[in-house]
Motif scaffolding. Structure first.
Motif, mmCIF file in Angstrom:
data_model
loop_
_atom_site.group_PDB
_atom_site.id
_atom_site.type_symbol
_atom_site.label_atom_id
_atom_site.label_comp_id
_atom_site.label_asym_id
_atom_site.label_seq_id
_atom_site.Cartn_x
_atom_site.Cartn_y
_atom_site.Cartn_z
ATOM 1 N N VAL A 268 73.435 -8.714 144.523
ATOM 2 C CA VAL A 268 72.469 -8.474 145.602
ATOM 3 C C VAL A 268 71.407 -7.478 145.149
ATOM 4 O O VAL A 268 70.206 -7.679 145.354
ATOM 5 N N TRP A 269 71.848 -6.410 144.490
ATOM 6 C CA TRP A 269 70.914 -5.387 144.007
ATOM 7 C C TRP A 269 69.930 -5.992 142.989
ATOM 8 O O TRP A 269 68.728 -5.731 143.040
ATOM 9 N N SER A 270 70.442 -6.829 142.106
ATOM 10 C CA SER A 270 69.587 -7.453 141.085
ATOM 11 C C SER A 270 68.557 -8.375 141.733
ATOM 12 O O SER A 270 67.387 -8.399 141.323
ATOM 13 N N ALA A 271 69.000 -9.125 142.745
ATOM 14 C CA ALA A 271 68.059 -10.029 143.418
ATOM 15 C C ALA A 271 66.951 -9.239 144.101
ATOM 16 O O ALA A 271 65.787 -9.652 144.088
ATOM 17 N N LYS A 272 67.289 -8.077 144.665
ATOM 18 C CA LYS A 272 66.249 -7.239 145.294
ATOM 19 C C LYS A 272 65.198 -6.838 144.264
ATOM 20 O O LYS A 272 64.005 -6.818 144.555
ATOM 21 N N GLN A 273 65.652 -6.505 143.071
ATOM 22 C CA GLN A 273 64.691 -6.119 142.020
ATOM 23 C C GLN A 273 63.832 -7.325 141.627
ATOM 24 O O GLN A 273 62.642 -7.195 141.368
ATOM 25 N N ALA A 274 64.457 -8.507 141.602
ATOM 26 C CA ALA A 274 63.708 -9.725 141.262
ATOM 27 C C ALA A 274 62.584 -9.966 142.284
ATOM 28 O O ALA A 274 61.492 -10.418 141.929
ATOM 29 N N TYR A 275 62.843 -9.637 143.551
ATOM 30 C CA TYR A 275 61.817 -9.837 144.585
ATOM 31 C C TYR A 275 60.631 -8.884 144.399
ATOM 32 O O TYR A 275 59.522 -9.204 144.821
ATOM 33 N N ILE A 276 60.876 -7.730 143.789
ATOM 34 C CA ILE A 276 59.741 -6.844 143.485
ATOM 35 C C ILE A 276 58.851 -7.539 142.449
ATOM 36 O O ILE A 276 57.629 -7.539 142.555
ATOM 37 N N GLY A 277 59.491 -8.174 141.469
ATOM 38 C CA GLY A 277 58.737 -8.949 140.478
ATOM 39 C C GLY A 277 57.980 -10.101 141.123
ATOM 40 O O GLY A 277 56.843 -10.404 140.746
ATOM 41 N N LEU A 278 58.605 -10.713 142.116
ATOM 42 C CA LEU A 278 57.942 -11.805 142.841
ATOM 43 C C LEU A 278 56.639 -11.303 143.467
ATOM 44 O O LEU A 278 55.593 -11.945 143.347
ATOM 45 N N GLY A 279 56.701 -10.136 144.114
ATOM 46 C CA GLY A 279 55.491 -9.575 144.737
ATOM 47 C C GLY A 279 54.407 -9.324 143.710
ATOM 48 O O GLY A 279 53.231 -9.654 143.929
ATOM 49 N N THR A 280 54.795 -8.780 142.565
ATOM 50 C CA THR A 280 53.811 -8.513 141.512
ATOM 51 C C THR A 280 53.168 -9.811 141.036
ATOM 52 O O THR A 280 51.958 -9.878 140.831
ATOM 53 N N ALA A 281 53.994 -10.845 140.855
ATOM 54 C CA ALA A 281 53.469 -12.134 140.365
ATOM 55 C C ALA A 281 52.455 -12.710 141.356
ATOM 56 O O ALA A 281 51.420 -13.259 140.948
ATOM 57 N N LEU A 282 52.735 -12.570 142.650
ATOM 58 C CA LEU A 282 51.804 -13.096 143.661
ATOM 59 C C LEU A 282 50.462 -12.358 143.595
ATOM 60 O O LEU A 282 49.393 -12.969 143.694
#
Ligand SMILES: Cc1cc2nc3c(=O)[nH]c(=O)nc-3n(C[C@H](O)[C@H](O)[C@H](O)COP(=O)(O)O)c2cc1C
Length: 209
Positions: free
Chosen positions: A127-141
């Protein structure tokens, strides 16, 4: 601020043209994601860029999101399933090297991070790793919008199918969230001409002075 204009320009595209995004732009988006912040700074996710049409056909099975198949590039953000003490040790060693520090200088950081994750269950790691992945998602957008590349963030896909087709599980990864990239087909995308829907700023944000 140019960023506000770029964010007003972007929307979650439903229909793409056949035009391909240049590899130079894809490289810049990847680099932006790599520069994203992450908790403890250990980047517990990986970014997989899929263009292969046969692979994308398999990934799109059962999803209502035709953009998985019909877009220029597909980005898969895959969180770690488990944060191992070996991974932490390797990452901290890389920190020491990149900052030209003596080996073992950051041992206290390594020990603190390792003992924290030792108290967590594998599910909490994921769960913690997925949260970090979503930060990357925001940056990519944001990066895509600055490059005037269209993007669709998506949770509407089958993570287990992605794990299987991309062989993620054996790499300690789990498909967390995805983005399609390309160029909007404005004539055939009903959302292209729709105004953006957002709360009034005063309702969304409050201040405590
Ligand atoms: C994490 C996440 C998952 C989303 N999943 C989907 C999806 O599966 N399919 C889709 O068409 N849009 C998806 N969206 C797009 C949202 O519906 C869209 O961002 C939202 O309605 C706001 O509109 P805008 O991005 O066009 O400004 C997702 C967005 C986010 C951030």
């Amino acid at each position: 601020m140019e960023l506000i204009k770029n964010l007003q320009w972007r929307y979650a595209v439903k229909k793409y043209t056949d035009e391909r995004v240049s590899e130079n732009k894809i490289d810049q988006i990847i680099e932006s994601v790599n520069l994203s912040a992450s908790s403890c700074g250990i980047q517990p996710y990986r970014l997989i860029v899929v263009t292969n049409p046969e692979v994308r056909e398999k990934l799109s099975l059962g999803s209502f999101n035709s953009q998985i198949l019909d877009s220029s590039h597909l980005l898969v953000f895959a969180g770690f399933k488990n944060i191992s003490s070996e991974y932490i040790a390797d990452y901290v060693a890389m920190m020491e090297e990149q900052r030209a520090l003596e080996a073992a200088t950051l041992n206290s950081l390594k020990d603190a991070v390792t003992s924290f994750f030792a108290t967590q269950t594998p599910e909490q790691h994921a769960v913690w790793s997925a949260k970090q992945a979503y930060i990357g998602l925001g940056t990519a957008l944001i990066a895509a919008a600055e490059l005037k590349v269209d993007a669709t963030p998506m949770e509407g896909f089958d993570p287990e199918l992605f794990n299987k087709v991309l062989g993620l599980s054996e790499k300690n990864l789990h498909a967390s969230v995805i983005i399609a990239l390309g160029y909007r087909d404005a004539a055939n995308d009903y959302l292209a001409s729709m105004p953006k829907v957002r709360l009034p700023i005063n309702e969304f944000s409050s201040r405590i002075n």
